[in-house]
Write a protein that holds these residues in place. Structure first.
Motif, PDB file in Angstrom:
ATOM      1  N   GLU A  25       0.822  -1.208   0.000  1.00 55.04           N
ATOM      2  CA  GLU A  25       0.000   0.000   0.000  1.00 55.04           C
ATOM      3  C   GLU A  25       0.857   1.259   0.000  1.00 55.04           C
ATOM      4  OE1 GLU A  25      -4.131  -1.630   1.972  1.00 55.04           O
ATOM      5  OE2 GLU A  25      -2.657  -0.706   3.315  1.00 55.04           O
ATOM      6  N   GLN A  28       1.215   2.424  -3.392  1.00 49.92           N
ATOM      7  CA  GLN A  28      -0.081   2.679  -4.027  1.00 49.92           C
ATOM      8  C   GLN A  28      -0.680   1.439  -4.692  1.00 49.92           C
ATOM      9  OE1 GLN A  28       2.455   5.287  -4.393  1.00 49.92           O
ATOM     10  NE2 GLN A  28       1.384   5.948  -2.564  1.00 49.92           N
ATOM     11  N   GLU A  30      -3.378  -1.516  -4.128  1.00 46.79           N
ATOM     12  CA  GLU A  30      -4.497  -1.913  -3.277  1.00 46.79           C
ATOM     13  C   GLU A  30      -4.367  -3.387  -2.925  1.00 46.79           C
ATOM     14  OE1 GLU A  30      -8.562  -0.570  -4.101  1.00 46.79           O
ATOM     15  OE2 GLU A  30      -7.678   0.417  -5.852  1.00 46.79           O
TER      16      GLU A  30
END
Length: 106
Positions: A25, A28, A30
């Motif tokens: 995370e 970036q 998910e």
């Protein structure tokens, strides 16, 4: 439009899973976890059943795989911080001396 999720890793326990989730995370990516609730049955089920799965969107799978490969390679040996040059044990994601991320670019 829904996105397809791919299982990319089976963590040995919830602690490792959450550590890897945080690492991904931070880049970036998910992440969703599966199987956390089975930890309570540990002793009654085979070990691989209580592993926690990490899932990412198919569009982010290649990036996540590269980061996990770095994690697995780094797990075998310590690493040298690109910020301060300090040697850190393989279990650390941040430099104990200056706090720089293990995967930070030099």
């Amino acid at each position: 439009m829904s996105q397809t999720w791919c299982k990319i890793y089976d963590a040995g326990n919830a602690l490792e899973a959450h550590s890897l989730k945080g690492m991904l995370e931070a880049q970036q990516i998910e992440v969703q976890l599966s199987g956390e609730g089975l930890a309570a049955a540990a002793g009654e089920l085979p070990a691989n059943v209580v592993e926690v799965g990490l899932w990412v969107k198919a569009s982010q799978q290649a990036s996540a795989q590269r980061l996990l490969e770095q994690y697995e390679r780094a797990d075998q040996a310590g690493w040298v911080c690109s910020g301060c040059g300090e040697h850190n044990g393989s279990q650390f994601e941040l430099c104990w001396r200056c706090g720089q991320d293990r995967l930070a670019e030099p």
